[in-house]
Design an enzyme around this catalytic site. Structure first.
Site, mmCIF file in Angstrom:
data_model
loop_
_atom_site.group_PDB
_atom_site.id
_atom_site.type_symbol
_atom_site.label_atom_id
_atom_site.label_comp_id
_atom_site.label_asym_id
_atom_site.label_seq_id
_atom_site.Cartn_x
_atom_site.Cartn_y
_atom_site.Cartn_z
ATOM 1 N N GLY A 259 21.796 -33.539 -99.325
ATOM 2 C CA GLY A 259 21.767 -33.817 -97.902
ATOM 3 C C GLY A 259 20.924 -32.771 -97.221
ATOM 4 O O GLY A 259 20.308 -31.931 -97.880
ATOM 5 N N GLY A 260 20.912 -32.783 -95.893
ATOM 6 C CA GLY A 260 20.076 -31.856 -95.161
ATOM 7 C C GLY A 260 20.461 -30.398 -95.350
ATOM 8 O O GLY A 260 19.639 -29.520 -95.147
ATOM 9 N N MET A 261 21.720 -30.131 -95.741
ATOM 10 C CA MET A 261 22.178 -28.747 -95.868
ATOM 11 C C MET A 261 22.139 -28.231 -97.297
ATOM 12 O O MET A 261 22.411 -27.059 -97.531
ATOM 13 C CB MET A 261 23.603 -28.616 -95.324
ATOM 14 C CG MET A 261 23.723 -28.866 -93.834
ATOM 15 S SD MET A 261 22.709 -27.760 -92.828
ATOM 16 C CE MET A 261 23.487 -26.184 -93.177
ATOM 17 N N VAL B 32 23.740 -30.713 -104.539
ATOM 18 C CA VAL B 32 24.877 -30.477 -105.419
ATOM 19 C C VAL B 32 24.500 -30.875 -106.843
ATOM 20 O O VAL B 32 23.931 -31.947 -107.075
ATOM 21 C CB VAL B 32 26.115 -31.280 -104.976
ATOM 22 C CG1 VAL B 32 27.304 -30.981 -105.900
ATOM 23 C CG2 VAL B 32 26.491 -30.943 -103.533
ATOM 24 N N LYS C 126 26.817 -26.147 -105.494
ATOM 25 C CA LYS C 126 26.062 -26.555 -104.310
ATOM 26 C C LYS C 126 25.119 -25.433 -103.918
ATOM 27 O O LYS C 126 25.537 -24.286 -103.713
ATOM 28 C CB LYS C 126 26.985 -26.883 -103.138
ATOM 29 C CG LYS C 126 26.189 -27.277 -101.889
ATOM 30 C CD LYS C 126 26.991 -28.020 -100.859
ATOM 31 C CE LYS C 126 26.109 -28.567 -99.760
ATOM 32 N NZ LYS C 126 26.823 -29.385 -98.780
ATOM 33 N N ASP D 69 32.404 -30.991 -91.272
ATOM 34 C CA ASP D 69 31.768 -32.227 -91.742
ATOM 35 C C ASP D 69 32.799 -33.104 -92.464
ATOM 36 O O ASP D 69 32.546 -33.594 -93.569
ATOM 37 C CB ASP D 69 30.585 -31.923 -92.662
ATOM 38 C CG ASP D 69 29.649 -33.117 -92.834
ATOM 39 O OD1 ASP D 69 29.679 -34.028 -91.970
ATOM 40 O OD2 ASP D 69 28.888 -33.137 -93.816
#
Length: 337
Positions: free
Chosen positions: A94-96, A99, A114, A201
């Site tokens: 994802g954007g962050m 994983v 991650k 989140d």
């Protein structure tokens, strides 16, 4: 608007990473990312390269071939090392961050790692990481280690075989089954809050039902994120109003997101679905309105009504209080002698 089953073009991906998409476009893309691993990997790759690119990501990484090449370079291939851990495969992105499934040779076990796109620095990272690692609770994925490799911060955690609640809900389930799953997830969040952590989140894809039947809350990576004031992070469809405005958040933002996810689970749609968006100030449809949440106990309606309040002060003071409303203890049956 982007269709949820259609992969976007390279300009849309670059604009998403640069946070230049309109709110409705971003929401649609977030829904698409929940189910498309290919786009997850591309977004993560572009996000990792964006800080070193020019100020206009659409121009600097605007060709599909460039994005594909960026993905190949940014994602770690099987056999790559993250500290002492060997990468086995990519599990999602994802954007962050990204994983991976990985192998720990010292303890001879499979783990999940991650790699974070942004992370707090120095003592702040150490303190937050210690808080996560000390969070020993059956309904929170266990964190084994936090470290750095090639300039990136990574979190090594328990690898859970199972299914996310997002995928579990693709088949029908009775309301009592759903409540049982969310009761466990809520207990994990409450434990995190007591440890001083805010998830930021909470959503169905960050809750896992293990093959052992135990529910675990995943991905506390945003608790380690190093963000500028006013930065908006999370998944818009589940964000509390104050989080959408880029304001400081506390555990009551997680409470709000939890209530959105639970509503979606029992009703088959999020509160603003069916053509109704939140009103100014963030109010969502009232859980007590006729025709909504049919077959759901009154206590759950009451809890959701309060947990979805636009103002944090109008929600429950703690996650524990919300859980007491949603899932009151069942008194033990008396034994007659």
């Amino acid at each position: 608007m982007l269709a949820s089953d259609v992969c976007p073009g390279e300009e849309t991906i670059a604009a998403y990473v640069a946070r230049k998409l309109a709110r409705d476009e971003r929401d649609a893309f977030d829904s698409h990312l929940d189910t498309c691993s290919a786009c997850q990997e591309l977004v993560a790759a572009v996000a990792r390269l964006a800080p070193s690119q020019s100020a206009d990501p659409v121009t600097s990484i605007g060709a599909a071939s460039t994005i594909t090449q960026a993905a190949a370079e940014a994602l770690r291939l099987p056999g790559a090392q993250l500290g002492r851990y060997s990468v086995l495969a990519s599990l999602g992105a994802g954007g962050m961050g990204v994983v991976y499934a990985a192998y720990d040779p010292e303890l001879d076990r499979k783990i999940a790692v991650k790699v974070l796109r942004h992370a707090r620095a120095g003592d702040q990272l150490r303190d937050e990481a210690r808080a996560i690692a000390k969070l020993a609770h059956p309904n929170v994925v266990a964190v084994h280690d936090v470290g750095r490799a090639d300039g990136d911060v990574f979190i090594a955690m328990e690898h859970v075989d199972g299914v996310t609640v997002r995928d579990w809900l693709r088949t029908p389930h009775r309301v009592p089954e759903i409540l049982h799953v969310f009761e466990q997830a809520g207990a994990g969040l409450a434990a995190a809050h007591r440890a001083g952590l805010v998830h930021r989140d909470v959503k169905p894809s960050n809750i896992m039902i293990g093959n052992d039947g135990r529910v675990r809350v995943l991905d506390f990576g945003l608790a380690l994120a190093d963000l500028e004031p006013g930065t908006i992070v999370g998944t818009p469809a589940y964000m509390a109003p104050e989080q959408q405005r880029g304001e400081a958040v506390d555990p009551r933002a997680d409470q709000y997101a939890f209530c959105v996810a639970l509503w979606e689970a029992v009703a088959g749609r999020r509160p603003e679905a069916g053509g109704r968006r939140p009103e100014p100030g963030g109010r969502r449809p009232d859980p007590g309105e006729p025709g909504t949440l049919e077959g759901v106990p009154d206590r759950v309606r009451r809890g959701l009504r309060r947990g979805l309040s636009a103002r944090p002060a109008d929600r429950f003071a703690t996650m524990d209080e919300l859980l007491s409303e949603l899932f009151p203890p069942v008194p033990r049956s008396r034994r007659w002698m």
